[in-house]
Design an enzyme around this catalytic site. Structure first.
Site, mmCIF file in Angstrom:
data_model
loop_
_atom_site.group_PDB
_atom_site.id
_atom_site.type_symbol
_atom_site.label_atom_id
_atom_site.label_comp_id
_atom_site.label_asym_id
_atom_site.label_seq_id
_atom_site.Cartn_x
_atom_site.Cartn_y
_atom_site.Cartn_z
ATOM 1 N N CYS A 38 -43.765 -42.512 25.487
ATOM 2 C CA CYS A 38 -44.763 -41.443 25.449
ATOM 3 C C CYS A 38 -44.027 -40.134 25.234
ATOM 4 O O CYS A 38 -43.308 -39.986 24.246
ATOM 5 C CB CYS A 38 -45.619 -41.429 26.720
ATOM 6 N N ARG A 50 -46.570 -41.872 31.198
ATOM 7 C CA ARG A 50 -47.739 -42.578 30.650
ATOM 8 C C ARG A 50 -47.333 -43.935 30.081
ATOM 9 O O ARG A 50 -48.082 -44.910 30.173
ATOM 10 C CB ARG A 50 -48.404 -41.726 29.560
#
Length: 307
Positions: A257, A262
């Site tokens: 990410c 994430r």
């Protein structure tokens, strides 16, 4: 030919069955209902890993201790995860012992709690689970919150192994980008980040000088793995979500990410729930997008972030 097809079909069923065993959600996820019923279990250790200041202090799951992602789970000098000795000390202070069941949860859709699970896995800590839906679901259901933190009795856990196979480094990602290795790349950022329309989500400080994505990476935003309440979608639905982008577990996978949090959420879904072989690239776009001499695909035509 027909017998070969039967054998292939049988093999596929066996593989699916093995993946289903590996992906049993009860082994890696707990519900808010289950956690509330088991708050008094003496072998349970609950750890909050949130990113927003003051969230834990405002109120937390009773009995939970607080790990700061920025200081506890990373090295304060190097850009790296927390070192082995400091991690063991952190866990013992949190009351984690060899027979503990550890439950992690946090804010912002469990991104940083999932990062915590990944770090626990890197260091070989067993029996670690994620609270499905995280802090948001716990609060939405008006479940109990404690404002006062209690220091647990120190634990005796030992960190005896380091599994670097769960980590992807810049050379690994570059090899995949240049097709020198047969690895599937999954970019879990938003479509605008992936296409290069924006360099990072609004308001963030960690930036890259280049926008776009790693050549060959497919875009499956992390949010496609969760339902409206923040819980993970059912296993078979998850399998379809990723298969639609060509991610079916037939080859090793690297998730990334912007700073690795994430992508650890997607790493959790692909590894823990689907049973695929996955590495998380915690350097992510802030390393790759700032690296010299690496190829970048930029669908928006953005050249660089300086003006």
């Amino acid at each position: 030919m027909r017998s070969v097809r039967k054998l292939l079909a049988a093999g596929a069923l066996v593989l699916a069955g093995l993946q289903a065993v590996l992906a049993a959600p009860a082994d890696v996820l707990v519900s808010t209902e289950w956690l509330e019923k088991n708050l008094n279990d003496p072998k349970l250790r609950i750890i909050e890993v949130s990113v927003n200041p003051g969230v834990y202090e405002r109120g937390h799951v009773p009995g939970a201790v607080n790990f700061s992602w920025h200081t506890d789970l990373v090295d304060p000098v190097r850009r790296d995860i927390v070192g082995k000795e400091n991690f063991e000390k952190l866990l013992r202070t949190a009351g984690v012992s060899t027979d503990s069941t550890v439950i992690l949860y946090g804010d912002t859709n469990n991104w940083f709690a999932a990062w915590g699970v990944w770090v626990f896995d890197v260091y070989g800590i067993k029996n670690v689970k994620l609270l499905d839906g995280g802090r948001k679901k716990w609060e939405a259901e008006n479940r109990p919150l404690a404002a006062v933190a209690k220091a647990p009795v120190p634990g005796n856990v030992r960190v005896v192994e380091v599994n670097d196979k769960l980590r992807a480094r810049l050379p690994d990602v570059l090899a995949a980008a240049e097709k020198r290795s047969d690895v599937a790349l999954v970019d879990i950022r938003s479509a605008d980040e992936y296409q290069g329309k924006i360099f990072a989500p609004a308001g963030v400080q960690e930036l890259a000088i280049r926008a776009g994505h790693v050549p060959g990476a497919v875009n499956v935003p992390w949010g496609e793995a969760v339902a409206a309440d923040g819980t993970f979608k059912p296993v078979e639905e998850l399998r379809k979500v990723y298969a639609a982008k060509g991610i079916d577990g037939s080859k090793p996978i690297i998730t990334y990410c912007r700073i690795g949090e994430r992508s650890s959420h997607t790493w959790f879904a692909l590894t823990k729930l689907l049973g695929y072989e996955v590495r998380n690239y915690d350097g992510s776009w802030t390393e790759y997008g700032n690296a010299v001499g690496v190829p970048v695909t930029n669908l928006a035509g953005t050249v660089w972030g300086g003006k």
